[in-house]
Enzyme design. Structure first.
Site, PDB file in Angstrom:
ATOM      1  N   GLU A  45      -5.237   3.067  -7.143  1.00 23.50           N
ATOM      2  CA  GLU A  45      -5.271   4.191  -6.207  1.00 23.50           C
ATOM      3  C   GLU A  45      -6.656   4.825  -6.142  1.00 23.50           C
ATOM      4  O   GLU A  45      -7.165   5.117  -5.061  1.00 23.50           O
ATOM      5  CB  GLU A  45      -4.260   5.272  -6.633  1.00 23.50           C
ATOM      6  CG  GLU A  45      -2.861   4.764  -6.941  1.00 23.50           C
ATOM      7  CD  GLU A  45      -2.008   4.474  -5.706  1.00 23.50           C
ATOM      8  OE1 GLU A  45      -2.538   4.555  -4.577  1.00 23.50           O
ATOM      9  OE2 GLU A  45      -0.822   4.159  -5.861  1.00 23.50           O
TER      10      GLU A  45
ATOM     11  N   ASN B  38      -8.886  -7.287 -16.375  1.00 25.11           N
ATOM     12  CA  ASN B  38      -9.459  -8.479 -15.751  1.00 25.11           C
ATOM     13  C   ASN B  38     -10.502  -8.041 -14.722  1.00 25.11           C
ATOM     14  O   ASN B  38     -10.155  -7.616 -13.620  1.00 25.11           O
ATOM     15  CB  ASN B  38      -8.352  -9.307 -15.090  1.00 25.11           C
ATOM     16  CG  ASN B  38      -8.876 -10.595 -14.477  1.00 25.11           C
ATOM     17  OD1 ASN B  38     -10.017 -10.656 -14.012  1.00 25.11           O
ATOM     18  ND2 ASN B  38      -8.056 -11.632 -14.482  1.00 25.11           N
TER      19      ASN B  38
ATOM     20  N   ILE C 187     -10.653  -2.329 -18.676  1.00 25.91           N
ATOM     21  CA  ILE C 187     -10.452  -3.228 -17.537  1.00 25.91           C
ATOM     22  C   ILE C 187      -9.888  -4.543 -18.077  1.00 25.91           C
ATOM     23  O   ILE C 187     -10.547  -5.253 -18.840  1.00 25.91           O
ATOM     24  CB  ILE C 187     -11.781  -3.465 -16.785  1.00 25.91           C
ATOM     25  CG1 ILE C 187     -12.331  -2.131 -16.257  1.00 25.91           C
ATOM     26  CG2 ILE C 187     -11.569  -4.453 -15.641  1.00 25.91           C
ATOM     27  CD1 ILE C 187     -11.379  -1.359 -15.360  1.00 25.91           C
TER      28      ILE C 187
ATOM     29  N   PHE D  13       0.809  -1.223   0.000  1.00 22.56           N
ATOM     30  CA  PHE D  13       0.000   0.000   0.000  1.00 22.56           C
ATOM     31  C   PHE D  13       0.840   1.270   0.000  1.00 22.56           C
ATOM     32  O   PHE D  13       0.366   2.320   0.394  1.00 22.56           O
ATOM     33  CB  PHE D  13      -1.007  -0.021   1.161  1.00 22.56           C
ATOM     34  CG  PHE D  13      -1.723  -1.333   1.288  1.00 22.56           C
ATOM     35  CD1 PHE D  13      -2.620  -1.725   0.308  1.00 22.56           C
ATOM     36  CD2 PHE D  13      -1.456  -2.202   2.323  1.00 22.56           C
ATOM     37  CE1 PHE D  13      -3.244  -2.964   0.373  1.00 22.56           C
ATOM     38  CE2 PHE D  13      -2.076  -3.444   2.405  1.00 22.56           C
ATOM     39  CZ  PHE D  13      -2.978  -3.824   1.426  1.00 22.56           C
TER      40      PHE D  13
END
Ligand code: FES
Ligand code: FES
Lengths: 733, 98, 207
Positions: free
Chosen positions: A700, A626, A624, A239
């Site tokens: 993010e 996946n 997108i 993160f």
């Protein structure tokens, strides 16, 4: 690519490494040992400073050294002087300043700073001995308070005349939002196994960027970058704080060199609160002027955030300049120099901080004007990027709003909330954005005569499923089934890739993978069309496509041959290509991913407990690759947002800088019971300007806007405006 | 009563046992958690309950005494109020609403 | 893919058991390949052999295999698994009972291996993630985790799965809310809870 069949990209494929992860066979940094050629492993444990600032006046290691199995105790009095070459960006992501060095001086800059390291042949002995090292300090009062600490010169941004615009505005608002310090708390603690072979160093390190430990350790020890090899195939979450290489890694490598044996060092959960960065706390003042119809005319942001005394970590707070069409904006960011370890990126860095303040203040304005918060945002939606004047590549926030409103049932929202037994129920929303970044990257692809391919790049997979999604990109570009492609990462000797952060891995590494694989496909096709024995002999290579390894003319799927046939006939064991992606220096477009978050909360009318009942996120993130992995990422970011909104705050003892809740018992992160059914929706689409993969990044943006949506829902439920995150029961009694 | 929905020590907690005969509280045992280093018996609340009618005005009235004599620290003053409310809630849960 | 530990590890455990039955102090020899080319068990360090009351012998069943060894009395089950037996599937997230990453089964119940002293395991039956499924297959919950994408980084996953299997056996997986409550001792910082609840629900329904 257009000549190829896109079949793998866009499909919800389960993780390629799922089986390794569910059977416990995935090996994280601290799991490396004999099977990796690490024999005779020793254990290192750090000794931490117990004052918040000052000097070490004495170190007594006699008791520690007397513990059986202890090999050595290293501290600033006996440590060799290390080279510590400069290692600035872009070789590393060290922020500007003087980085903390391993046992090179007597100064204590923050509570918990490593002051010694104990090495023993057993973990138990090392842990025990670390407690016996007696350190005496000459302590000074540490600077710990945002409001009173010395601050750097402000960084300023301004457009239009804010003073005039504010003076002329019929509606004004002025509010300061306080955001607590957050700690990443990935489940995997930072850990490193370090082994020297002569002058060469090998490390298995928890990192989001295998290049960084390589460069930082090389710099610290004054050896060539090529003399360090860093492996990091599996990373247990990060993160943001697995980006840079922290001082404990140098300490571990130093310990290994001193004892002449491999060393394993795993930070304790408590040490993670002191040594590997955090999301800084902010005092964020918003001044706003608007006309009576809700057109925002002036925005002022006065921001004070945390950094350390020795380095300047700066979050990017630009969201407030671009999200709405405001003619006059002034922003001043000041960083307070505190006796803390240097903060670092944390999910949605800067952008989620700015969204918290801006989106809560917009909610206040909507209330002031008696306007629906959604309508207020629509009225301030810009045509072009107000901070650059450039057109947006794609900006579909309006569609996000519409989809989210429908999904949560926004029409049910009442200005004063509703009631359900003891529970006050409210709906809130917020918007967010995160820039679409790209960086240079390279990838190597090898197609074997057996018809399978291996693609490699020195990127990481801290959780998004990079191994899986990259194989999908490669499969389409090669014209192979996804199962026939393996993507490998996490080795500093692989072709270079940028740090896995800023949601730019697919844009950057994905583009490199696609380019390398496309080149390889064309190489194979040209080999075939130039080969008299091939059924494709004489065909125009541009008119040949490949599907499931079968090369054929686009208009004649039955005539052709497989990669396997081509390579075997030509006596080739494999074909290989290294390819790359170099983003353009400049773009004519402003590129961002967007979020619209809707939350329904219940607040216990008497006890002040807040429960998130529903959470909907709608994202405009381009293509997108996946959907299954993308949905998981959204769940993760939104869960993180629940923590930011309601649970997570690091509390410091103002006398000595000790973090009083340095553990998972007291620093609360969301548990399963805190997280309701979440709905994550990605708008269908793609962004042709952004990069060859046409993605805008999603790791993010999925956390940006979540906390303020929840805070705004709390206001709708209770009528209480809490200008502090996290919101706790004590604010609502 | 806690910040997190599960897997956390309580900010405040209340254990309530009531003996009710003929609509009257004949005996009561009340203890609170999260407000001291040990579970705390709230005798003042018990006294306000005994012999009174087990009905609505009583719970709030009795819970008023929950934090009698409590001396909060700088950052946990809210717990005084929260304790009263927690006890009141639990009395109502156990004693029932009419 | 093989889920049983590779052959060399089985041999190592066999070695431990053999050494212990003869009453020898475990692993007195120097580390390094033995004559047969097999690697001996990782040495526990001289402390384990001191015989000054700071060590203890413990015999228990680990993933179906009898295991006997001398351990430092301070050693947790977690450190024993990870640092001496090379069973690194069980993870250390906090070492304090606050995260669930180290969840294993002891006598069929889920426990935090970080809070369990190894010397207390005399006669116990211990199952770790490595021993959950036999014969190279996947346990239904392992399969459900993959199918539901109930993992991201995967670090909490072994603990989640061990905890989830027990949660189902306990009868605490009858509704999503019940699963949420009874799985709240297993933190997933990647935020996979929505899918973890789905995976456990799927396995509990026996699909
Ligand atoms: S490591 Fe055992 S509960 Fe966290
Ligand atoms: S999958 Fe990363 S912590 Fe759960």
């Amino acid at each position: 690519m257009s000549s190829q069949y896109p079949s793998a990209v866009g499909a919800p494929r389960p993780r390629a490494d799922g089986r390794l992860k569910v059977t416990g066979q995935a090996r994280y940094a601290a799991d490396h040992g004999p099977d990796d050629g690490v024999h005779d492993l020793t254990h290192a444990v750090l000794v931490d400073a117990t004052v918040g600032r000052g000097r070490i006046t004495a170190i007594d290691t006699r008791a520690a050294l007397a513990v059986p199995d202890v090999l050595t105790v290293i501290h600033h009095r006996n440590a060799p002087r290390l080279t510590y070459r400069d290692n600035p960006f872009p070789d590393s992501i060290n922020p500007p300043g003087e980085r903390l060095r391993a046992f090179q001086d007597d100064r204590v800059r923050f509570f918990g700073q490593p002051v010694a390291v104990v090495v023993a042949t057993t973990l138990e002995a090392a842990q025990h001995a670390a407690r016996l090292v007696e350190v005496t300090y000459d302590a000074e009062p540490p600077a710990l308070d945002l409001a009173t600490a010395p601050v750097d010169e402000p960084v300023e941004y301004s457009r239009g005349d804010v003073r005039d615009a504010l003076a002329a505005a019929p509606v004004r608002l002025d509010a300061t939002y306080r955001m607590a310090r957050n700690h990443h708390n990935a489940m995997e603690p930072h850990a490193i196994v370090a082994r020297w072979d002569g002058d060469r160093l090998t490390v298995w390190e928890k990192t989001q960027w295998v290049t960084d430990p390589r460069n930082e350790l090389a710099a610290a020890f004054g050896i060539p970058q090529g003399a360090v090899r860093c492996y990091s195939r599996f990373v247990g979450g990060a993160f943001g704080n697995g980006g840079r290489t922290w001082v404990h890694s140098v300490a571990a490598a130093l310990a290994a060199r001193e004892v002449g044996r491999p060393v394993k060092l795993v930070l304790t959960r408590r040490q993670l609160f002191f040594g590997v960065g955090f999301r800084p706390a902010y005092d964020y003042r918003v001044g706003m002027g608007s006309d009576r119809d809700g057109r925002v005319t002036a925005l002022v942001h006065d921001i004070v955030g945390e950094t350390s005394t020795y380095e300047r970590h700066e979050d990017d707070l630009a969201l407030a300049r671009m999200l709405y069409d405001v003619p006059a904006v002034r922003q001043e960011v000041r960083l307070a120099r505190l006796n803390v370890n240097t903060p670092t990126w944390m999910r949605g860095p800067g952008w989620s901080t700015a969204a918290n303040a801006l989106e809560m203040s917009l909610d206040e304005l909507a209330h002031e004007l008696g306007l629906d918060p959604l309508e207020l945002r629509m009225r301030n939606e810009p045509a072009d990027d107000p901070s650059t004047g450039q057109p947006f590549s794609t900006r579909r926030l309006r569609e996000c709003y519409a989809a989210g409103a429908r999904e949560i049932g926004w029409h049910r929202r009442r200005p004063d909330g509703t009631r359900d037994g003891d529970w006050l129920v409210g709906l809130g929303m917020a918007a967010g954005a995160y820039p679409t970044e790209r960086a240079p990257a390279q990838a190597h692809v090898r197609l074997d005569a057996g018809g399978t391919a291996v693609v490699r790049s020195a990127t990481s997979d801290i959780g998004p499923g990079t191994t899986t999604s990259m194989a999908q990109v490669a499969a389409d570009a090669l014209g192979l089934a996804p199962w026939a492609v393996e993507f490998r990462l996490g080795d500093s000797a692989m072709p270079p890739a940028p740090v896995q952060a800023l949601a730019w891995t697919m844009a950057s590494v994905g583009s490199a993978v696609q380019s390398a694989c496309g080149d390889l496909r064309r190489t194979a096709v040209e080999l075939a069309t130039g080969d008299e024995r091939s059924p494709l002999y004489g065909e125009d290579p541009a008119a040949v496509v490949v599907r499931r390894g079968w090369m054929h003319p686009r208009d004649d799927p039955r005539r052709g041959e497989t990669y396997q046939q081509l390579l075997t006939r030509n006596g080739r064991t494999h074909l290989e290509v290294t390819g790359g992606y170099e983003p353009p220096e400049e773009s004519a477009f402003s590129m961002y991913a967007y979020s619209a978050i809707f939350a329904e909360v219940g607040v216990d009318s008497r006890l002040g407990m807040v429960r998130v009942r529903r959470l909907v996120g709608v994202f405009d993130a381009g293509r997108i690759v996946n959907p299954m992995l993308a949905e998981s990422q959204a769940f993760g970011g939104m869960t993180g947002g629940i923590g930011q909104a309601l649970l997570e705050r690091t509390v410091t003892d103002t006398r000595d800088g000790r973090i009083v809740n340095a553990g998972l018992v007291d620093y609360l992160v969301p548990v399963s019971a805190d997280v309701p059914e979440i709905r994550a929706i990605y708008l269908d689409g793609s962004d042709a300007e952004a990069n060859p993969i046409r993605v805008k990044g999603l790791g993010e943006v999925v956390q940006v806007g979540v906390a303020p949506a929840i805070a705004n829902a709390v206001f709708n439920a209770t009528g209480r405006r809490v200008r502090e995150l996290p919101i706790a029961p004590e604010h609502l009694l | 009563m806690r910040d997190r929905q599960s897997f956390e020590f309580a900010l405040t907690s209340a254990a309530v046992a009531l003996h009710v005969r003929g609509g009257v509280v004949t005996d009561a045992r009340i203890a609170a958690g999260g407000v001291g280093t040990v579970p705390w018996r709230l005798t003042a609340v018990e006294e306000r309950l005994r012999g009174r009618r087990a009905a609505e005005p009583l719970w709030a009235h009795a819970a008023e005494a929950a934090a009698e004599g409590a001396r909060p620290l700088a950052r946990n003053g809210f717990k005084v109020d929260l304790l009263r409310r927690t006890v009141e809630r639990q009395l109502r849960v156990v004693g029932g609403t009419p | 893919m093989e889920t049983r530990p590779p052959r060399s590890r089985l041999t190592r455990r066999t070695f431990i058991a053999a050494a212990s039955t003869t009453g020898t102090v475990v692993v007195a020899g120097a580390p390094g390949p033995t004559a047969s080319g097999e690697e001996p068990a990782r040495p526990p360090g001289p402390a384990a052999a001191r015989g000054d009351g700071t060590t203890g012998r413990v015999t228990f069943t680990l993933n179906g295999r009898r295991t006997s060894l001398v351990v430092d009395n301070r050693t947790s089950l977690l450190d024993l698994l990870r640092e001496r037996l090379d069973l690194t599937g069980t993870k250390k997230g906090c070492d304090a009972g606050a995260c669930g990453a180290c969840t294993v089964h002891v006598d069929g119940r889920r426990v935090n291996a970080c809070l369990t002293l190894a010397v207390r395991l005399e006669g116990a039956e211990v199952t770790t993630i490595e021993g959950l499924a036999r014969h190279g297959g996947l346990h239904p919950l392992q399969r459900a985790f993959v199918e539901q994408d109930a993992l991201q980084c995967g670090f909490c996953t072994p603990g989640q799965i061990m905890s989830g299997v027990a949660c189902i056996h306990e009868g605490h997986a009858r509704s999503p809310d019940e699963i949420r409550e009874w799985m709240s001792g297993n933190i997933c910082r990647c935020g996979c809870y929505v899918n973890i609840v789905r995976a456990i629900g799927q396995a509990a329904r026996g699909r």
